[in-house]
Design a protein around this motif. Structure first.
Motif, short mmCIF file in Angstrom:
data_model
loop_
_atom_site.label_atom_id
_atom_site.label_comp_id
_atom_site.label_asym_id
_atom_site.label_seq_id
_atom_site.Cartn_x
_atom_site.Cartn_y
_atom_site.Cartn_z
N GLU A 236 30.22 31.77 47.92
CA GLU A 236 31.67 31.85 47.92
C GLU A 236 32.18 32.30 49.29
O GLU A 236 31.50 33.07 49.98
N GLU B 142 32.29 22.37 50.61
CA GLU B 142 33.43 21.47 50.60
C GLU B 142 32.98 20.02 50.51
O GLU B 142 33.70 19.16 49.99
N ARG C 218 38.67 39.21 38.79
CA ARG C 218 37.81 38.04 38.99
C ARG C 218 37.51 37.31 37.68
O ARG C 218 37.23 36.10 37.68
N GLY D 291 41.06 30.80 34.79
CA GLY D 291 42.03 29.93 35.43
C GLY D 291 42.42 30.29 36.84
O GLY D 291 43.24 29.58 37.44
N LEU D 292 41.86 31.36 37.39
CA LEU D 292 42.19 31.70 38.78
C LEU D 292 41.73 30.59 39.71
O LEU D 292 40.59 30.13 39.64
N LYS D 293 42.61 30.17 40.61
CA LYS D 293 42.25 29.14 41.58
C LYS D 293 41.31 29.70 42.63
O LYS D 293 40.37 29.03 43.06
N LYS D 294 41.56 30.92 43.07
CA LYS D 294 40.70 31.56 44.06
C LYS D 294 40.40 32.99 43.63
O LYS D 294 41.29 33.84 43.64
N LYS D 295 39.17 33.24 43.27
CA LYS D 295 38.78 34.60 42.91
C LYS D 295 38.69 35.46 44.16
O LYS D 295 38.27 34.97 45.22
N ASN E 214 47.31 33.04 46.74
CA ASN E 214 48.16 31.85 46.55
C ASN E 214 49.11 32.09 45.39
O ASN E 214 48.87 32.92 44.51
N GLN F 252 49.94 30.13 42.91
CA GLN F 252 49.51 29.72 41.58
C GLN F 252 48.85 30.88 40.84
O GLN F 252 49.13 31.11 39.66
N ASP F 253 47.96 31.60 41.52
CA ASP F 253 47.28 32.71 40.87
C ASP F 253 48.25 33.85 40.57
O ASP F 253 48.14 34.52 39.53
N LEU G 133 50.14 32.83 37.55
CA LEU G 133 49.27 32.92 36.37
C LEU G 133 49.20 34.35 35.86
O LEU G 133 49.35 34.60 34.65
#
Length: 280
Positions: A34, A161, A212, A216-220, A262, A264-265, A268
């Motif tokens: 990560e 990536e 963490r 649904g978290l986009k980025k932990k 971000n 989004q998170d 959420l």
């Protein structure tokens, strides 16, 4: 030659073994994991532990493999010829050595970091295969061959990536840096903050792992972000009690901008808190 970690880098036994194996096999060490788990820092610490010079090649989307070998500056040579500069008689004046060249001719065995190789196009790793196997390459403009005086220790990082070619993977020793467990993460925190309040650490780690685990978290949040968060908590002199409130109706922990990166998170977590309040 053995890597044991350093005073500021906590290396797991598996990671230490991977470094030692890659050195023994004289293979590049391909490190995945990560973002924020210390892949790039590993190269710095290996160089420090082995008292070796560190040469870093940061790969971008526009990076070509040839740039790691050398570049021929034909534009400067043309301009100088128009100005009557006598240097144009020797093409070597317009050869710019790259990072592999620098590592090959280093007086001491160097650590070469090829950082985030997956940012480049798919042909980039394949274009390096011959040079990494031979530890040599030809400079066609001058007719010389650059050979490694001593084989550098090569670390290559990837954030997954893009998939890397099988032919390239076969030539590497691979290690995935798993996300640290609670005990390892506490050891990492203690290295960075030896005098930190242990009650604060316990509360912070609880909040961090709970965050963490939110589905649904986009980025932990990563290890490096935890370190930043703790630094802010200490700077603001927040106590362990300030983190003790585990009310799920609270959307975000204090100074969460160090952990959530971000919108989004953030939305959420705010929705989850709203839904919880609606059930009360």
């Amino acid at each position: 030659m053995s890597f044991e970690g350093t005073a500021r880098y906590v290396a797991t036994p598996e990671l230490r073994l991977a470094v030692d194996a890659a050195i023994a096999l004289q293979r590049p060490l391909l490190i995945k994991g990560e973002p924020g788990t210390g892949k790039t820092l590993l190269a710095e610490e290996v160089a420090a532990a082995l008292d070796a010079p560190l040469i870093t090649w940061h790969v971008k989307s526009t990076t070509r493999a040839q740039q790691g070998l050398y570049e021929y500056d034909a534009v400067s040579r043309l301009r100088d010829s128009q100005l009557g500069d006598p240097r144009v008689q020797d093409v070597a004046n317009y050869i710019r050595p790259g990072k592999l060249w620098e590592a090959f001719v280093s007086e001491r065995r160097a650590v070469l970091l090829i950082d985030e190789i997956d940012k480049a196009d798919l042909e980039f790793p394949n274009d390096l295969l011959h040079e990494l196997d031979r530890m040599a390459f030809d400079v066609y403009e001058t007719g010389q061959t650059v050979r490694a005086a001593q084989r550098p220790i090569i670390l290559i990082t990837s954030n997954n990536e893009k998939e890397l070619p099988d032919a390239f993977l076969r030539r590497c020793f691979f290690h995935y840096i798993a996300f640290p467990d609670a005990d390892t993460l506490k050891a990492i925190v203690d290295v960075h903050f030896p005098d930190i309040d242990q009650a604060l650490v316990r509360r912070a780690l609880e909040a961090f792992f709970e965050l963490r685990e939110v589905p649904g978290l986009k980025k932990k949040p990563s290890t490096s972000e935890l370190i930043d968060w703790l630094r802010l908590l200490m700077a603001d002199r927040l106590s362990a009690e300030a983190l003790a409130d585990k009310d799920p109706a609270r959307a975000l922990p204090p100074l969460a901008g160090a952990l959530i990166k971000n919108e989004q998170d953030q939305h959420l977590l705010e929705r989850l808190a709203f839904l919880h309040r609606g059930k009360r």
